[in-house]
Design a protein around this motif. Sequence first.
Motif, PDB file in Angstrom:
ATOM      1  N   TYR A  82       7.890   8.346  13.676  1.00  0.00           N
ATOM      2  CA  TYR A  82       6.435   7.804  13.530  1.00  0.00           C
ATOM      3  C   TYR A  82       5.806   8.604  12.433  1.00  0.00           C
ATOM      4  N   ASN A  83       4.750   7.728  12.000  1.00  0.00           N
ATOM      5  CA  ASN A  83       3.837   8.373  10.803  1.00  0.00           C
ATOM      6  C   ASN A  83       2.445   7.940  11.092  1.00  0.00           C
ATOM      7  N   GLU A  84       1.591   9.148  11.412  1.00  0.00           N
ATOM      8  CA  GLU A  84       0.284   9.074  11.725  1.00  0.00           C
ATOM      9  C   GLU A  84      -0.754   8.489  10.627  1.00  0.00           C
ATOM     10  N   ASN A  85      -0.243   8.802   9.367  1.00  0.00           N
ATOM     11  CA  ASN A  85      -0.994   8.442   8.391  1.00  0.00           C
ATOM     12  C   ASN A  85      -0.918   6.802   8.194  1.00  0.00           C
ATOM     13  N   GLU A  86      -0.019   6.156   8.344  1.00  0.00           N
ATOM     14  CA  GLU A  86       0.489   5.112   8.246  1.00  0.00           C
ATOM     15  C   GLU A  86      -0.456   3.958   9.389  1.00  0.00           C
ATOM     16  N   ASP A 138      -0.917 -14.974  11.000  1.00  0.00           N
ATOM     17  CA  ASP A 138      -1.640 -15.653   9.698  1.00  0.00           C
ATOM     18  C   ASP A 138      -1.403 -14.044   8.854  1.00  0.00           C
ATOM     19  N   ILE A 139      -1.828 -12.925   9.502  1.00  0.00           N
ATOM     20  CA  ILE A 139      -1.537 -11.707   8.805  1.00  0.00           C
ATOM     21  C   ILE A 139      -0.478 -11.017   9.581  1.00  0.00           C
ATOM     22  N   VAL A 140       0.355 -10.265   8.621  1.00  0.00           N
ATOM     23  CA  VAL A 140       1.477  -9.237   9.163  1.00  0.00           C
ATOM     24  C   VAL A 140       1.318  -7.907   8.366  1.00  0.00           C
ATOM     25  N   ILE A 141       1.082  -6.978   9.387  1.00  0.00           N
ATOM     26  CA  ILE A 141       1.025  -5.656   8.568  1.00  0.00           C
ATOM     27  C   ILE A 141       2.425  -4.953   8.741  1.00  0.00           C
ATOM     28  N   LEU A 142       3.052  -4.740   7.795  1.00  0.00           N
ATOM     29  CA  LEU A 142       4.515  -3.963   8.142  1.00  0.00           C
ATOM     30  C   LEU A 142       4.370  -2.554   7.564  1.00  0.00           C
ATOM     31  N   SER A 143       4.652  -1.591   8.754  1.00  0.00           N
ATOM     32  CA  SER A 143       4.492  -0.270   8.647  1.00  0.00           C
ATOM     33  C   SER A 143       5.996   0.329   8.599  1.00  0.00           C
ATOM     34  N   LEU A 144       6.384   0.696   7.250  1.00  0.00           N
ATOM     35  CA  LEU A 144       7.757   1.070   7.301  1.00  0.00           C
ATOM     36  C   LEU A 144       8.185   2.470   7.774  1.00  0.00           C
ATOM     37  N   VAL A 145       7.069   3.207   7.809  1.00  0.00           N
ATOM     38  CA  VAL A 145       7.209   4.626   8.489  1.00  0.00           C
ATOM     39  C   VAL A 145       7.878   5.865   7.857  1.00  0.00           C
ATOM     40  N   ARG A 146       9.166   5.530   7.066  1.00  0.00           N
ATOM     41  CA  ARG A 146       9.797   6.398   6.517  1.00  0.00           C
ATOM     42  C   ARG A 146       9.156   7.013   5.373  1.00  0.00           C
ATOM     43  N   SER A 147       8.881   8.348   5.539  1.00  0.00           N
ATOM     44  CA  SER A 147       8.437   9.158   4.188  1.00  0.00           C
ATOM     45  C   SER A 147       9.119  10.446   4.422  1.00  0.00           C
ATOM     46  N   ASN A 148       9.937  11.190   3.497  1.00  0.00           N
ATOM     47  CA  ASN A 148      10.459  12.131   3.696  1.00  0.00           C
ATOM     48  C   ASN A 148      11.168  12.808   2.282  1.00  0.00           C
ATOM     49  N   GLU A 149      11.310  13.773   2.058  1.00  0.00           N
ATOM     50  CA  GLU A 149      11.973  14.642   0.818  1.00  0.00           C
ATOM     51  C   GLU A 149      13.237  14.056   0.684  1.00  0.00           C
ATOM     52  N   THR A 150      14.055  13.604   1.529  1.00  0.00           N
ATOM     53  CA  THR A 150      15.652  13.633   1.393  1.00  0.00           C
ATOM     54  C   THR A 150      15.813  12.024   1.093  1.00  0.00           C
ATOM     55  N   GLY A 151      14.778  11.193   1.319  1.00  0.00           N
ATOM     56  CA  GLY A 151      15.075   9.838   0.825  1.00  0.00           C
ATOM     57  C   GLY A 151      15.682   8.939   2.047  1.00  0.00           C
ATOM     58  N   GLU A 152      15.699   9.365   3.172  1.00  0.00           N
ATOM     59  CA  GLU A 152      16.237   8.929   4.361  1.00  0.00           C
ATOM     60  C   GLU A 152      15.606   7.803   4.735  1.00  0.00           C
ATOM     61  N   VAL A 153      16.000   6.530   4.824  1.00  0.00           N
ATOM     62  CA  VAL A 153      15.341   5.326   5.474  1.00  0.00           C
ATOM     63  C   VAL A 153      15.679   4.727   6.716  1.00  0.00           C
ATOM     64  N   ILE A 165       0.769  -1.237   0.013  1.00  0.00           N
ATOM     65  CA  ILE A 165       0.069   0.230  -0.009  1.00  0.00           C
ATOM     66  C   ILE A 165       0.826   1.129  -0.200  1.00  0.00           C
ATOM     67  N   ASN A 166       0.974   1.877  -1.138  1.00  0.00           N
ATOM     68  CA  ASN A 166       1.754   3.184  -1.240  1.00  0.00           C
ATOM     69  C   ASN A 166       1.072   4.223  -0.555  1.00  0.00           C
ATOM     70  N   ARG A 167       1.642   5.038   0.450  1.00  0.00           N
ATOM     71  CA  ARG A 167       1.465   6.031   0.974  1.00  0.00           C
ATOM     72  C   ARG A 167       2.458   7.378   0.679  1.00  0.00           C
ATOM     73  N   PHE A 168       2.463   7.589  -0.356  1.00  0.00           N
ATOM     74  CA  PHE A 168       3.152   8.668  -0.819  1.00  0.00           C
ATOM     75  C   PHE A 168       3.013   9.978  -0.240  1.00  0.00           C
ATOM     76  N   GLY A 169       3.896  10.650   0.275  1.00  0.00           N
ATOM     77  CA  GLY A 169       3.786  12.115   0.877  1.00  0.00           C
ATOM     78  C   GLY A 169       2.894  12.043   2.444  1.00  0.00           C
ATOM     79  N   SER A 170       2.841  10.782   3.055  1.00  0.00           N
ATOM     80  CA  SER A 170       2.359  10.651   4.341  1.00  0.00           C
ATOM     81  C   SER A 170       3.654  10.766   5.266  1.00  0.00           C
ATOM     82  N   TYR A 171       4.023  11.969   5.185  1.00  0.00           N
ATOM     83  CA  TYR A 171       5.399  12.503   5.992  1.00  0.00           C
ATOM     84  C   TYR A 171       5.443  12.046   7.418  1.00  0.00           C
ATOM     85  N   GLU A 172       6.980  11.456   7.716  1.00  0.00           N
ATOM     86  CA  GLU A 172       6.959  11.091   9.131  1.00  0.00           C
ATOM     87  C   GLU A 172       7.254  12.311   9.974  1.00  0.00           C
TER      88      GLU A 172
END
Length: 656
Positions: free
Chosen positions: A534-538, A595-610, A517-524
Amino acid sequence: MYREKYYDKFYELIQLERDEEIQRHLNEIKKLSGYQREKKGRAFLNMRGKKEKTTILGRTIIKYLKMDYTKALPDSEIKVGNVVVISKKNVLDNNNPKGTVIEKSKFNITIAFDSKPDKIFYRDNVRIDLYVNDLSYKRMIEALDVIKDNKEENKYLINKILGNNKLEDGKYNGDEKIQRGLNISQKEAIKRALSTRDVFLVHGPPGTGKTSTCIEILTEAAKSHEYNRILATAESNAAIDNMVYRLVRRDVKVIRIGHPFRVNKTLREHTLDFMIEDHLRYKEITALREQAYEKLEELDSLTHPSQRWVRGMSTEEIISLAKEGKGSRGVSKEKIREIAEYLKVKENINKIFKKAAETEKEIISELLKDAEVICTTNVTAGSEILDGYTFDLLLMDEASQATEPSSLIPIVKSKKVIFAGDHKQLPPTIMSDKARNNGLSVSMFERLISDFGKKNSFMLDMQYRMNDKISKFPSEKFYDGKLMSGRRNKDWKLNIYGRLPKKYKFAFDPEKPIVFINRFGSYEKKISGSGSVYNENESKVVKYLTDTFIDLGINEDQIGVITPYKAQVDCIRTELNNRAIEVDTVDSFQGRAKDIVILSLVRSNETGEVGFLKDYRRLNVSITRARKKLIVIGDRVTVQNEPLYKELLDYIYKNS
């Protein structure tokens, strides 16, 4: 010379790690208020103790609850098995009692103390803090001392571990019938492990039955009678409890050594402490101790041999003067007689306690001799109970999660070692950056599997945990494409009841085991001073997904939410509002599955820092927790800056 260099290297690394852990602990207590510590989950304030009427294994049991007993305990890192310190004013006072948490509920926490604490520590306004115990570091250094001094009886094994790669195979005489129900790779691992003379490494990727293979090795070794003494260890109490449970089911005589309250309740009858109490001769120990305690009360009425009365006189001199009915150095003959009587009673008490200790030692020796497998953590393998013991076989599970010095603790007592682990998952957790950068995070398992190559290691290649589409990516990227899926789990799907929603419909589709699930622009957002993100949107997406899955008939305990950041864990837990869905960091989920795993990657920024995402082993652990459905949530533009994540996203788009 090599032993000295080895000692110097790891001694320094141990000290760095120990100092870092203690310093962090002290700094936090000094800098943070009690309220802030409680908010971080490392303390409970305004507690009231209620002494329990019973004691277990001679330990005093006290239950603590908030002074306002209607208040629930706040979320906390303090868990059953943790050591805690109890204080009234100064948390850092060395005289504060320390105990082990044995139970924890929504409203109270129960603590066991080895000796009875002063009454002020179970009245009002008590504070309970998570405590740092440096016993593990002391035992690592003791193991290093054995190697440096060239004391160990198993020099052949130690020389191999310290760098001699020339290993020898032995002869395997096992019974194939014992291994029914195992697959080809598991059987091969067992054969090779038992036939190797000194060191063997079982590489067990997620879901391949590594622990089942370990249990079969131990069971066959115990029943073969080729090994007189067998030791099984792991880094965590949970892993050892699992081994004990499974060995008991295989009718193996097991003794679990360790603090009984760090052991799963259902297994306590197999702990050494409980076995001692159940022994026929334990009544002798009880009677002796009761006799000693009665005599201790006699001392209250006698004159204590303090400096005020003794005045430099030796014990022999005082007793001699008492017999002669004389005084000396300004001390009356009556006082001399009283002091002499005190010394006689004290000597008698010491003899009684010594006899009780000797009887207990005899019982322990008898119990350990009767056991087929002794189970304990790596650290507890260095306890006094096992002083002088040498083991014909050591099996170490979770070996890739143990530091090299931690692994040494049981190894210096053993003639042969079989390691089981997976160096492609998370390494040992190290606090000191300097210690990590200088090699403390490289487990002995990882070093040896690199040194020995295929000659003395074997990878289990059939996984029974995941849908094939989930397992193929980690198989290709971490296990050279050798990981195959079992027949029963290859096409695993969720059982969904009801119509799929329009929003994120693909995420709920049972035919799509792995989705993004792509959450582009849901900034951390960052927490000031901690560096956690943290990322409230995710978090809101996680809530929608979990709510919908539950509406579709999925039980809450079938869902797990994983994220690399503690701040995101807190954010998601708040969003889910106390639902019984497990939400935790990658580290906490290792060894688990849902059975189900939801993985929240969190990182969303303009510098591409992971950040944390650069640790590929974290990604491997995260992916391989899911059985039937893996949902990855993230900002594609940000996370694909890391090559492996780009490959993952490309893989998902091709297979969903």
